[in-house]
Design an enzyme around this catalytic site. Sequence first.
Site, PDB file in Angstrom:
ATOM      1  CG  HIS A 166     -19.057 -18.559  12.846  1.00 44.63           C
ATOM      2  ND1 HIS A 166     -19.371 -17.978  14.054  1.00 44.63           N
ATOM      3  CD2 HIS A 166     -19.528 -19.834  12.916  1.00 44.63           C
ATOM      4  CE1 HIS A 166     -19.980 -18.863  14.816  1.00 44.63           C
ATOM      5  NE2 HIS A 166     -20.092 -19.991  14.153  1.00 44.63           N
ATOM      6  CD  GLU A 200     -22.669 -21.157  10.053  1.00 49.04           C
ATOM      7  OE1 GLU A 200     -23.454 -21.558  10.939  1.00 49.04           O
ATOM      8  OE2 GLU A 200     -21.424 -21.340  10.110  1.00 49.04           O
ATOM      9  CG  HIS A 201     -24.606 -18.201  13.976  1.00 50.40           C
ATOM     10  ND1 HIS A 201     -25.079 -18.514  15.234  1.00 50.40           N
ATOM     11  CD2 HIS A 201     -23.539 -19.003  13.774  1.00 50.40           C
ATOM     12  CE1 HIS A 201     -24.314 -19.448  15.768  1.00 50.40           C
ATOM     13  NE2 HIS A 201     -23.370 -19.764  14.902  1.00 50.40           N
ATOM     14  CD  GLU A 213     -20.532 -21.394  17.269  1.00 55.26           C
ATOM     15  OE1 GLU A 213     -21.340 -20.493  17.008  1.00 55.26           O
ATOM     16  OE2 GLU A 213     -20.146 -22.217  16.416  1.00 55.26           O
TER      17      GLU A 213
END
Lengths: 433, 433
Positions: A73, A76-77, A149
């Site tokens: 993840h 991905e950012h 997040e």
Amino acid sequence: MYLKNTEVREKKNDYLKEKYYYVHHKSGLDVYVFPKKMSVTYALFGTRYGSIDNIFRLKGDKEFTEVPDGIAHYLEHKMFENEDGVDTFQRYAKYGASANAYTSFQKTAYLFSCTDNFKENLEILLDFVTHPYYTEQTVAKEQGIIGQEIRMGEDNPGNALAFGLLKDMYAQHSVRKEIAGTVESISHITAELLYRCYNVFYNLNNMSLCVCGDVDCEDVLSVCDRVLKIGPELEIETLRETEKPEVAKKRSVKKMKVSRPIFDIGVKNIDISPDPRERMRISAEIGILTNMLFGGSSDFYNQLYKEGLLSSGFGIWNEYNRDYSFITLDGETDDPEVIYDRFAEYVEKVKKEGIDAAEFARYKRVAVSDFVKSFDSTSEIANNMQEFIFDGGDILDYADILGTVTADESFELLKKLFREEYYAMSSVLPLDA
Amino acid sequence: MSVIKKKIAGGITLNIIPTEKFKKEYLSINFLTPLDASTASLNALTVKVLKRGTESYPDMQAISRALDDDYSAELYDKVYRRGETQVFGFSCLTLGGDYAVDGTDILGEALKITGEVMFRPALDNSVFKEEYVESEKKNLIDEIGAKINNKNSWAVSRCREIMCEGERFAVSELGTAEDVAKITAASLYEHYTKVIRSCRIEIFYVGSADEEKITSDVKALMSPLGDVDPAPLSTEVIRKARHEPRQVTEDVAVKQGKLILGFRTDAVLSDDDYHAFTLFSEVYGGSPSSKLFMNVREKLSLCYYCWAMPDAQKGVMFVSSGIENDNKQIAESEILNQLKNITELDITDDEFDAAKKSLVNGYKEIYDGPGSLESWYMGRMLAGRDDSPLENVERIMSVTKEQVAKKAAAVTLDTVYFMHGTEKADDDNGGDE
């Protein structure tokens, strides 16, 4: 270098009145184009790399590499930053696309939707995902954003509920871990580790591109030819911890700021077919069975609703793929243990009495109708299509498979799946409970 | 794709949006009434009780099974707010007629069920069945309580309630638990018989059916009502904050703080130049290329999300973000600083162009969903206009930076709401069990 494409294959389904084109592009990438006369064209570029792939090696490597939780993840950012300093969102903004990305247990996907300038936007998508750029500074900068997040997720009772259940069901399997990791685990992520993961999982042979909309196959391929270089053929081995068939823990309870208890009952299944077509068939059976047993028209739901034990927020989630399989039932209630007992009793009764063939046929028709209805949105089609592809299945074959499942086989499956030792329940209670 | 309006009866309009695009057909019946504390709960409860049973389908399971048999038709009850208007009713989603293997009129069958649900409820002693009313009262009270489970939207609601105290805008579309508790089967039935004849009724159809057929189907559907006598709808607009900005902090047992800035915008959809305000809010906080996203998130790494959400009927806007408690001051001043930058014409050509393209893309996307089309035209109607999404493309493209700066300068800060998280963050993983 200009890359020539191999043959374009067309696949049709006459009942659905839909078709798609498939090309195994010379770069190694599988390209799918699903024509649809809609305003929005949607493109999804994904890799078979998700949060559960945290221990891996390449063929030839002696040792497995274990990476911090949440790294897929995080990666991905970080893909959205580029060497020239122009953020990917700004590149898309020039052509009016709406862009995003997501990471799940099994995949990472980058997407855009647009109503104009499709080729320009596709070029951006293919370009930025194939050009990683990470430095220690840019990696450090993301800690704050992803940290928030993660905090947002921690405050979300539904999230706590679902991961509580996954931890109950699985003792070892990495599906039990939060997709974004924890504030602690992501503090160990470095640029070097990101490159390591990127170089293993983001090779085009491990990826697929799904485009759905009013587009021409040739347009998609010409952009692929221009942007993509031949990817190395890597053999990736991902370590999956072995799981016992039984759940690791029967119960977990957490207290949070909620108004009323919420519960999530899970049915764990580790018996997964290695054959992709068989997996599609079993998925279809599980979908029909769970709707028949627990859906809006079921005796179970209606009886418990009538008694005030369940409300309209009751939900069913089925997973059956190469990596994991489970069924979950979640909702709000005053006393989760009551629901659990009723659930277990009800299933035993069904197992004893059997299922009615005519009833099963009704639910089969429902499943077929629901599936047809899922072909009205380019984003829904592209996302569903990629789910099937990554599990070795095929979206257009699924309609036919739905039509062939039988009550007898499904009943056998039901008896195999639903056993007390496979059940667990997670609940979140109000702070003052 | 434009809207064809048909008068069904006095106060009842059918809006047909003909399209061949979808496999589904969509028909939705909206009862529009002033949002008011004295009736909000009654209206919300009405649709929930109607869904419980009818003369021919005595309970929820019978309704659900009838819908299943109609190619898995879907019938949803709904309650929402638009400015100071409360909307309640039902939406019906059916598979297109050409998928009926036996020539069934799928939508026609679904409308028969919908008509039963709306106008022939199951009664006892000439009022709603007490069992259904009591059970739905409990569900509605639970639903009102469960709003706290979603902290993002909860915090925005709290800001709205505090900022608009004394205005009807502060009223929840579900009303309050206290008001729900007071309702009886008799009082609800009395309310129901009156309210359905005193609402403006807007019906939307999106699909490929013949105009004459759908008009006569809808006439038959609504025939039990005859002409209705709608109460006038309006929303009180306060164009400027009437006091210095208020600061309100509330402690909630969560980890992440939520910061909400509530503004009076001096702009409503009935204004001729509302599109200039729309462009302002897009530049400010409408997309990943907006000032709030690029600065509060990307540059300062303070949050995962930071958006500006305007209400076009009421003339207010909420900027919402989730942050560490300690960062409240710095986030608040940066959010205000970005607003000031726009008033000072500190907008790059790229930012301006990106915001326009993002809006234009959004307008064109509306045509891909029946729900988004309905939502667009419903908003327009309440503001007394009927312009299409496409007509707004040109309008947006002609807006100048000076016009945007002027709109920004007219925005005044009214209330700053901070949900202060009192839970300690447990950063070592495993604290969840």
